[in-house]
Design an enzyme around this catalytic site. Structure first.
Site, PDB file in Angstrom:
ATOM      1  N   LEU A  37     -27.701 -40.966 -11.344  1.00 34.47           N
ATOM      2  CA  LEU A  37     -28.250 -42.163 -11.972  1.00 34.47           C
ATOM      3  C   LEU A  37     -27.336 -42.577 -13.115  1.00 34.47           C
ATOM      4  CD1 LEU A  37     -32.099 -41.428 -12.257  1.00 34.47           C
ATOM      5  CD2 LEU A  37     -30.974 -43.040 -10.726  1.00 34.47           C
ATOM      6  N   ASP A  38     -27.035 -43.870 -13.214  1.00 34.50           N
ATOM      7  CA  ASP A  38     -26.229 -44.373 -14.318  1.00 34.50           C
ATOM      8  C   ASP A  38     -26.951 -44.139 -15.639  1.00 34.50           C
ATOM      9  OD1 ASP A  38     -24.260 -45.261 -12.582  1.00 34.50           O
ATOM     10  OD2 ASP A  38     -25.107 -47.278 -12.417  1.00 34.50           O
ATOM     11  N   PRO A  39     -26.218 -44.062 -16.750  1.00 36.74           N
ATOM     12  CA  PRO A  39     -26.854 -43.825 -18.051  1.00 36.74           C
ATOM     13  C   PRO A  39     -27.942 -44.842 -18.414  1.00 36.74           C
ATOM     14  CG  PRO A  39     -24.500 -43.455 -18.222  1.00 36.74           C
ATOM     15  CD  PRO A  39     -24.735 -44.026 -16.852  1.00 36.74           C
ATOM     16  N   ASN A  40     -27.764 -46.121 -18.004  1.00 38.74           N
ATOM     17  CA  ASN A  40     -28.746 -47.135 -18.374  1.00 38.74           C
ATOM     18  C   ASN A  40     -29.905 -47.235 -17.385  1.00 38.74           C
ATOM     19  OD1 ASN A  40     -27.414 -48.294 -16.228  1.00 38.74           O
ATOM     20  ND2 ASN A  40     -27.240 -50.324 -17.146  1.00 38.74           N
ATOM     21  N   VAL A  41     -29.963 -46.313 -16.433  1.00 39.62           N
ATOM     22  CA  VAL A  41     -31.046 -46.272 -15.451  1.00 39.62           C
ATOM     23  C   VAL A  41     -31.906 -45.050 -15.722  1.00 39.62           C
ATOM     24  CG1 VAL A  41     -31.616 -46.076 -12.996  1.00 39.62           C
ATOM     25  CG2 VAL A  41     -29.630 -47.433 -13.722  1.00 39.62           C
TER      26      VAL A  41
END
Length: 308
Positions: A37-41
């Site tokens: 998962l991306d950091p902003n997700v």
């Protein structure tokens, strides 16, 4: 311990950060995650402990469910709100619900995606985000993605001053799908620049966000010696496979990765001994069974490998 933790990853942390913290909490080195998962997700991040790390690939095959938000009217370098704006197509009037819904429906099935430059896909041995950060361009490989559902779930909000329109969605997809790219391609279908403005993973590997555990809660359970409350067995990665309890004689063969005759005709089975899952065995053309994946090759797997 051998099994899975259904962990909640908050915004601002990488998936590797979560793995690092789990290692410290459970005092284990053999820890991995299923599906970055991306950091902003935020959202569901399955974590595998011990022998369960061998089942990560199988767990990923189960697909994922996301809820999120698309904003029409501008595009960014990263295809989400983390990047710099690179294109604007200001809306002077709202796009109708029917136009949006028809465009979203056109993505159902198997589609071709080009991964975003800010992604971990490797080209010539380097991550795409390394090229992007260095200001370099490179031809990105096309990928096939399976979209099972892509549905608008809110009334679109039109902002005349900003020239944008935003709405929420739910997407059910196969492994390897880039939701950021799906949002961008949706805008392109509508003739507009667009980006993914929010994303939460609701389900992954058969685990739902509702059953997830926070790092804080995991630490509390570890301190209390109650990690078994949130530890799921390795069998979770194989929900459709029948299970066979081995006799002592059969276990003597399986323990050494040998072929074995079983009282079943299923193509693949989970084999257990003393109630503990030991391996996945596959049927041969001759009718016997051979090891596909060995998980616990001894009797010291502990109750965490069992169906408790």
């Amino acid at each position: 311990m051998n099994g899975f933790l259904a962990m909640y990853k908050p915004v601002g942390m990488t998936s590797a950060d979560v793995v690092y913290k789990v290692r410290k909490i459970v005092h284990m080195k053999k820890v991995g995650h299923s599906g970055t998962l991306d950091p902003n997700v935020d959202g569901m991040l399955p974590i595998a402990l011990g022998a369960a790390t061998k089942a990560i690939t199988t767990l990923q095959d189960g697909g994922k469910i996301y809820s999120g938000e698309v904003t029409l009217g501008f595009a960014t370098t990263t295809e989400d709100l983390d990047g710099d704006v690179v294109e604007r197509t200001p809306l002077t009037a709202a796009i109708s619900n029917a136009q949006i819904d028809d465009a979203m429906a056109s993505f159902i099935g198997t589609i071709t995606q080009i991964p975003p430059m800010y992604s971990a896909v490797k080209v010539n041995g380097r991550r795409l985000y390394d090229y992007a950060r260095a200001g370099e361009t490179v031809e990105r490989p096309q990928r096939q993605a399976v979209i099972k559902e892509f549905t608008r779930v809110s009334e679109p909000e039109f902002d005349a001053a900003a020239g944008t329109q935003t709405f929420k969605f739910v997407a059910k997809v196969g492994k390897g799908t880039y939701i950021r790219t799906l949002a961008v391609d949706l805008g392109r279908k509508l003739g507009l620049a667009s980006c993914m403005s929010q994303l939460t993973r609701q389900e992954s590997g058969g685990f739902t966000l509702d059953e997830s555990t926070t790092l804080e809660r995991l630490r509390e359970l570890a301190d209390a010696g109650q990690l078994e409350e949130v530890l799921h067995p390795i069998q979770h990665a194989y929900p459709d496979l029948p299970e066979v309890e081995l006799t002592q004689a059969q276990w003597a063969l399986v323990q050494n990765g040998g072929f074995v005759a079983l009282n079943t005709t299923a193509p693949r089975v989970l084999v257990r001994h003393a109630g503990i899952m030991k391996a996945v065995y596959a049927r041969t053309d001759e009718g016997g069974y051979h090891p596909e994946t060995m998980y616990l090759a001894n009797d010291f797997g502990g109750a965490h490998g069992a169906n408790n």
